[in-house]
Design an enzyme around this catalytic site. Structure first.
Site, mmCIF file in Angstrom:
data_model
loop_
_atom_site.group_PDB
_atom_site.id
_atom_site.type_symbol
_atom_site.label_atom_id
_atom_site.label_comp_id
_atom_site.label_asym_id
_atom_site.label_seq_id
_atom_site.Cartn_x
_atom_site.Cartn_y
_atom_site.Cartn_z
ATOM 1 N N ASN A 1 68.414 -23.251 37.490
ATOM 2 C CA ASN A 1 68.246 -22.305 38.599
ATOM 3 C C ASN A 1 69.571 -21.571 38.800
ATOM 4 O O ASN A 1 70.502 -22.126 39.385
ATOM 5 C CB ASN A 1 67.842 -23.090 39.857
ATOM 6 C CG ASN A 1 67.715 -22.185 41.076
ATOM 7 O OD1 ASN A 1 67.817 -20.962 40.970
ATOM 8 N ND2 ASN A 1 67.500 -22.792 42.232
ATOM 9 N N TRP A 2 69.626 -20.344 38.299
ATOM 10 C CA TRP A 2 70.892 -19.597 38.350
ATOM 11 C C TRP A 2 71.197 -19.081 39.756
ATOM 12 O O TRP A 2 72.288 -18.606 40.020
ATOM 13 C CB TRP A 2 70.855 -18.422 37.375
ATOM 14 C CG TRP A 2 70.858 -18.797 35.917
ATOM 15 C CD1 TRP A 2 70.698 -20.062 35.386
ATOM 16 C CD2 TRP A 2 71.039 -17.923 34.794
ATOM 17 N NE1 TRP A 2 70.767 -20.011 34.016
ATOM 18 C CE2 TRP A 2 70.970 -18.708 33.615
ATOM 19 C CE3 TRP A 2 71.242 -16.549 34.666
ATOM 20 C CZ2 TRP A 2 71.106 -18.162 32.336
ATOM 21 C CZ3 TRP A 2 71.365 -16.000 33.385
ATOM 22 C CH2 TRP A 2 71.303 -16.806 32.239
ATOM 23 N N LYS A 3 70.220 -19.114 40.643
ATOM 24 C CA LYS A 3 70.361 -18.571 42.011
ATOM 25 C C LYS A 3 70.890 -17.128 41.946
ATOM 26 O O LYS A 3 70.575 -16.425 40.991
ATOM 27 C CB LYS A 3 71.250 -19.493 42.850
ATOM 28 C CG LYS A 3 70.737 -20.939 42.814
ATOM 29 C CD LYS A 3 71.308 -21.820 43.857
ATOM 30 C CE LYS A 3 70.702 -23.214 43.716
ATOM 31 N NZ LYS A 3 71.173 -24.161 44.726
ATOM 32 N N HIS B 1 61.691 -23.216 47.159
ATOM 33 C CA HIS B 1 63.049 -23.762 47.141
ATOM 34 C C HIS B 1 63.577 -23.824 48.579
ATOM 35 O O HIS B 1 63.291 -22.947 49.394
ATOM 36 C CB HIS B 1 63.950 -22.884 46.268
ATOM 37 C CG HIS B 1 65.279 -23.523 46.011
ATOM 38 N ND1 HIS B 1 66.288 -23.517 46.942
ATOM 39 C CD2 HIS B 1 65.749 -24.230 44.954
ATOM 40 C CE1 HIS B 1 67.327 -24.180 46.451
ATOM 41 N NE2 HIS B 1 67.020 -24.627 45.248
ATOM 42 N N GLU C 1 66.325 -23.144 49.807
ATOM 43 C CA GLU C 1 67.092 -21.974 50.256
ATOM 44 C C GLU C 1 66.160 -20.849 50.689
ATOM 45 O O GLU C 1 66.455 -20.114 51.630
ATOM 46 C CB GLU C 1 68.056 -21.531 49.137
ATOM 47 C CG GLU C 1 69.239 -22.493 49.046
ATOM 48 C CD GLU C 1 69.892 -22.609 47.684
ATOM 49 O OE1 GLU C 1 69.659 -21.751 46.810
ATOM 50 O OE2 GLU C 1 70.640 -23.593 47.483
ATOM 51 N N GLU D 1 63.785 -32.185 45.501
ATOM 52 C CA GLU D 1 65.144 -31.721 45.747
ATOM 53 C C GLU D 1 65.556 -32.054 47.170
ATOM 54 O O GLU D 1 65.280 -31.272 48.094
ATOM 55 C CB GLU D 1 65.227 -30.207 45.557
ATOM 56 C CG GLU D 1 65.002 -29.733 44.145
ATOM 57 C CD GLU D 1 65.821 -28.484 43.835
ATOM 58 O OE1 GLU D 1 66.520 -28.504 42.836
ATOM 59 O OE2 GLU D 1 65.765 -27.511 44.607
ATOM 60 N N GLY E 1 74.025 -28.693 45.916
ATOM 61 C CA GLY E 1 75.356 -28.081 45.986
ATOM 62 C C GLY E 1 76.407 -28.946 46.645
ATOM 63 O O GLY E 1 77.536 -28.496 46.870
ATOM 64 N N SER F 1 72.500 -31.412 42.731
ATOM 65 C CA SER F 1 73.768 -31.886 42.152
ATOM 66 C C SER F 1 73.608 -32.637 40.832
ATOM 67 O O SER F 1 74.322 -33.609 40.577
ATOM 68 C CB SER F 1 74.545 -32.735 43.174
ATOM 69 O OG SER F 1 74.959 -31.930 44.257
ATOM 70 N N GLY G 1 71.331 -26.476 39.431
ATOM 71 C CA GLY G 1 71.709 -25.154 39.908
ATOM 72 C C GLY G 1 73.082 -24.800 39.349
ATOM 73 O O GLY G 1 73.193 -24.219 38.271
HETATM 74 P P1 PGA Z 1 72.635 -27.716 42.523
HETATM 75 O O1 PGA Z 1 71.326 -26.887 42.916
HETATM 76 O O2 PGA Z 1 72.398 -28.327 41.169
HETATM 77 O O3 PGA Z 1 73.735 -26.701 42.507
HETATM 78 O O4 PGA Z 1 72.828 -28.767 43.566
HETATM 79 C C1 PGA Z 1 70.031 -27.357 42.598
HETATM 80 C C2 PGA Z 1 68.989 -26.448 43.197
HETATM 81 O O5 PGA Z 1 69.178 -25.941 44.310
HETATM 82 O O6 PGA Z 1 67.941 -26.200 42.572
#
Ligand code: PGA
Length: 242
Positions: free
Chosen positions: A7-9, A93, A95, A163, A169, A204, A225
């Site tokens: 997931n490149w966000k 997600h 976010e 998740e 993060g 993470s 991510g």
């Molecule tokens: P992260 O994000 O690996 O940076 O914790 C994972 C995600 O939000 O899908």
């Protein structure tokens, strides 16, 4: 087969994306015993699609509209993503849920639209607070899962991503025992017909902890991510799958 999806966000220019995609292609991670997908931001999809063509790496997006077309300024539809070569779309997600007020009903409508367009959905669920006791945690995840799951869901067209929001993060992860146990619980929450659905872990996942996470019982892959933004760490995560 397990799935590792990056997931490149909201990161990268076209040049960054090309460099990263080329790094993954050279490493031949699309030709292993594991399914690999990368999910760049919308404007980078077309360039990445061209860069990974023939590599075996799948393309995914990070969201889609619940509508097919029309007066929805700023939105992107599932058929558009399919047309660009996407196989997957991440939906629900945390976010999106937190920053765009997406609730389970909207996620369900988006899932329906994605399935209709022929996209596979990576549906994210997870509790917000690490201190949530086990009972309420399970009640919360069960509700989020069953309320978000579209009637069109099948074992083939959907993957669940567990998740925990507090792990995203933060550099923190639940213990391997906790991950295995919640993945088993998620399988139990799913209707019997969906029992074989893949449940992957996100939050993470890094090159250094991937080996201990992706090979756990009940863990069918990962959704990294931050660690998917560098070819070297993403490749190591893919190679961690035994
Ligand atoms: P992260 O994000 O690996 O940076 O914790 C994972 C995600 O939000 O899908």
């Amino acid at each position: 087969m397990k799935l590792i999806a990056g997931n490149w966000k909201m990161n990268g220019t076209r040049a960054d994306a090309l460099k990263l995609a080329q790094g993954l292609v050279v490493a031949e991670i699309g030709k292993r015993n594991v399914e690999v997908a990368i999910c760049p931001p919308f404007p980078l999809l077309e360039g990445v699609a061209a860069a990974i063509k023939g590599s075996g790496i799948h393309l995914g997006a990070q969201d889609c509209s619940s509508f097919e077309a029309g007066a929805y300024t700023g939105d992107v539809s599932a058929p558009m993503l399919k047309d660009l070569g996407c196989a997957y779309v991440i939906l629900g997600h945390s976010e999106r849920r937190a920053q765009h007020g997406e609730n389970d009903a909207l996620v369900k409508a988006k899932m329906t639209a994605a399935h209709k367009a022929g996209l596979k959905v990576i549906l994210c669920v997870g509790e917000k607070d690490a201190r949530m006791p086990e009972g309420p945690r399970r009640v919360f995840i069960k509700s989020q899962l069953l309320q978000s799951l579209a009637p069109s869901t099948s074992v083939e067209n959907t993957v669940i991503a567990y998740e925990p929001v507090w792990a995203i993060g933060s550099g923190l992860t639940p213990s391997p025992e906790q991950i295995s146990s919640i993945h088993a619980a998620i399988h139990g929450f799913l209707p019997a017909a969906l029992d074989a659905m893949r449940v992957i872990y996100g939050g993470s996942v890094k090159a250094d902890n991937a080996l201990d996470i992706v090979n756990l019982a009940g863990v069918d892959g990962a959704l990294p991510g931050g660690a998917s933004l560098e070819a070297e760490s993403f490749v190591r995560i893919v190679k961690a799958v035994k």
